[in-house]
Design an enzyme around this catalytic site. Sequence first.
Site, PDB file in Angstrom:
ATOM      1  N   ASP A  27      99.215  87.071  68.069  1.00 30.26           N
ATOM      2  CA  ASP A  27      99.751  88.316  68.612  1.00 30.26           C
ATOM      3  C   ASP A  27     100.946  87.925  69.481  1.00 30.26           C
ATOM      4  O   ASP A  27     100.791  87.222  70.487  1.00 30.26           O
ATOM      5  CB  ASP A  27      98.691  89.024  69.450  1.00 30.26           C
ATOM      6  CG  ASP A  27      97.579  89.593  68.591  1.00 30.26           C
ATOM      7  OD1 ASP A  27      97.796  90.674  68.017  1.00 30.26           O
ATOM      8  OD2 ASP A  27      96.524  88.953  68.493  1.00 30.26           O
ATOM      9  N   HIS A  87      96.133  82.825  64.468  1.00 29.38           N
ATOM     10  CA  HIS A  87      96.645  84.196  64.381  1.00 29.38           C
ATOM     11  C   HIS A  87      97.349  84.495  65.691  1.00 29.38           C
ATOM     12  O   HIS A  87      96.768  84.328  66.763  1.00 29.38           O
ATOM     13  CB  HIS A  87      95.504  85.192  64.149  1.00 29.38           C
ATOM     14  CG  HIS A  87      95.943  86.620  64.249  1.00 29.38           C
ATOM     15  ND1 HIS A  87      96.918  87.143  63.430  1.00 29.38           N
ATOM     16  CD2 HIS A  87      95.579  87.624  65.093  1.00 29.38           C
ATOM     17  CE1 HIS A  87      97.123  88.423  63.755  1.00 29.38           C
ATOM     18  NE2 HIS A  87      96.329  88.730  64.749  1.00 29.38           N
ATOM     19  N   ASP A 120      94.756  91.185  60.282  1.00 30.26           N
ATOM     20  CA  ASP A 120      94.328  92.046  61.382  1.00 30.26           C
ATOM     21  C   ASP A 120      95.055  93.373  61.426  1.00 30.26           C
ATOM     22  O   ASP A 120      95.134  94.002  62.478  1.00 30.26           O
ATOM     23  CB  ASP A 120      94.509  91.301  62.722  1.00 30.26           C
ATOM     24  CG  ASP A 120      93.636  91.859  63.823  1.00 30.26           C
ATOM     25  OD1 ASP A 120      92.584  92.436  63.509  1.00 30.26           O
ATOM     26  OD2 ASP A 120      94.005  91.720  65.004  1.00 30.26           O
TER      27      ASP A 120
END
Length: 360
Positions: A17, A15, A127
Site C-alpha cells: 500500500d 504487497h 486486494d
Amino acid sequence: MRPDHRLAIIVSHTHWDLEWYLPFHRFRVNMVEVIDRVLDALEQDPEFRHFVLDGQSAVLEDYLAAAPRQRERVGRHIRSGRLAVGPWYILPDEFLVSGEATVRNLLCGHRVVAPFGRAQKVGYMPDSFGHVAQIPQILQLAGIDSFIFTRGLGDEAEQLGWLFRWLAPDGSSVLAVNQCDGYCNAGGLGFAEIWHAHTRRTVDLGLATGKVRDLLEKMEQRPGAYPALLNNGCDHFPPQQEFGSVLQALREAFPGTRFRHGRFEDFLAAARADTPDEERPAHRGELLGGKDHLILSGVWSTRMYLKQENELVQGLLARTVEPLAALAHFHHGDTYPAGLIDDAWRNLASPPRGRPASSS
C-alpha cells in the site's frame, strides 16, 4: 491427482500500500529497506529464486527514485525473470474509476517496466475491493490470460473451487485463481503472529509446517486444491527469514508433496498442465461476493469530494483533452502532446502515490 503427484508452489512477494496507516513518505523509507533485503536474498540465498514486487510498477518507480544506485541491480533481476514487476501501475479499485482509467493504468504499468525488461504478464490483483465484469476482456487485450485475486467470490466459490474460467460479457476468458485465505496465506512462516515477519526473531519450523498443514487441509475442501498456491508474503513484508530452512522443513514434513519456489507464471503453467482451462468450471459477471473476504465497499462513499473530482478529471481527459488534441494534430498539424497526456493519466491514477481505496 494422485497424492504422490501433489505440487505446491511457494511465491514470495510483498504487497505494498503506497500509503495507508502511514503517509507515503514514511512507507517509502520502509520500502527501501525491504527491497534492499529482497535483492540481497536473490543474490545470497541459493534457495531464494524469485520475488514478486506486488502487481504495481509504481513500487519500482518509487523505490528507484529513493535508491537510484540500485537501478542496474534491479534491472538485472527483472531481465533474468527473478524479480517480477507489474503489470499494473497501481492496484486499481475498479468501481471507483472509469474503464478508460483502468486501461491507462495497465498501459502505464507496462511502460514503467519496459526499460528494465518484461512486465509480469499475470493479472495479479490481490486486494482490489471487487472486480468489474470486463476485467477478463481488458487483460486479454493486454496479452494476459490469467487473473489472481482474493476478494469477490460469494457462495459460488464452493462449486467453482480455487481455479475457474472467468468470462467477460464479450466472451473473453482468463484462468482465475482465488487465493485461499488470501494473498498472505503463507506469509511470515515460523512466527506466532504473522506481523512478527517485520521483526528479527527466531523462526520456529514447527509453526511453519503447522501453518502450511492447516492451509493445505483447507484447500482440499474445494475443487482445484492442487497445485497449491502458497503466497509467502503480506503487506509491506520483507523476504521470508531463514527461507532455505523453512523450505527444507516443509519437504521433510510433507514427503508426498513437492514444494517449489517459483513465480505466479510457474504456478499457472503447472495448473494448466494438470487441467486445461476449458475443463475448468466457468463463471460470468462481476465479482462482488464476500463469502471468504469482505469487499470493504465503505470506501466507495468516503471522501466523496475526491471521487467527484476524479470523475471530472478523467472525463475531461478522455472526452475533451484527447479528442481536441487529436483534432488539432490531424487537421492543423499541431504537435500531439502525448507525453503530457500520458503523464496526466499517470498522476490521476496515483496523485498522492496511493490507490483510491488507500486514499479514501
